[in-house]
Write a protein that holds these residues in place. Structure first.
Motif, PDB file in Angstrom:
ATOM      1  N   SER A 183       6.022   4.561   1.962  1.00 28.81           N
ATOM      2  CA  SER A 183       5.882   5.899   2.537  1.00 28.81           C
ATOM      3  C   SER A 183       7.126   5.047   3.582  1.00 28.81           C
ATOM      4  N   PRO A 194       4.636   7.337  -3.947  1.00 30.74           N
ATOM      5  CA  PRO A 194       4.019   5.928  -3.817  1.00 30.74           C
ATOM      6  C   PRO A 194       2.308   6.275  -4.243  1.00 30.74           C
ATOM      7  N   GLN A 195       1.719   6.859  -4.314  1.00 29.92           N
ATOM      8  CA  GLN A 195       0.688   6.638  -5.523  1.00 29.92           C
ATOM      9  C   GLN A 195       0.948   6.895  -6.634  1.00 29.92           C
ATOM     10  N   THR A 210       0.554  -1.325   0.343  1.00 31.16           N
ATOM     11  CA  THR A 210      -0.146   0.033  -0.049  1.00 31.16           C
ATOM     12  C   THR A 210       0.818   1.359  -0.134  1.00 31.16           C
ATOM     13  N   GLU A 211       0.033   2.436  -0.131  1.00 29.65           N
ATOM     14  CA  GLU A 211       1.271   3.679  -0.253  1.00 29.65           C
ATOM     15  C   GLU A 211       2.035   3.749   1.450  1.00 29.65           C
TER      16      GLU A 211
END
Length: 98
Positions: free
Chosen positions: A7, A57-58, A2-3
């Motif tokens: 991160s 991250p997106q 996941t983002e």
């Protein structure tokens, strides 16, 4: 991934970069705690600044697919951000001591 996990990995790589650089070059070291703080802020600053180029991250997790090339660039920038954060912190400290 996941983002959020990307991160957190980016921040961890910034910490590792700052601590490793501080161990190799003792004149830039602020100890474990100081290097950790410099690594966190350097990594976050670099990813926020240069992540707009497309490796945030997106973008890595766009359309629920993982882009490994963008993730590799993100990791390298995070590592360099931690190192440069430590160097900039040392330069600021030297300027303030004059």
């Amino acid at each position: 991934m996941t983002e959020t996990l990307i991160s957190l990995l980016s921040i961890l790589l910034g910490i590792i970069g700052a601590i490793g650089f501080g161990m190799l070059f003792k004149k830039y070291s602020f100890g474990i705690v100081g290097n950790t703080i410099a690594g966190v802020f350097g990594s976050v600053f670099f990813i926020k600044s240069f992540g707009r180029l497309g490796f945030n991250p997106q973008s890595i997790m766009q359309n629920e697919t993982f882009n490994g090339v963008l993730f590799s660039i993100n990791c390298i920038v995070s590592l360099l951000g931690g190192i440069l954060g430590l160097i900039v912190l040392k330069l600021i400290k030297n300027r303030l001591n004059k």
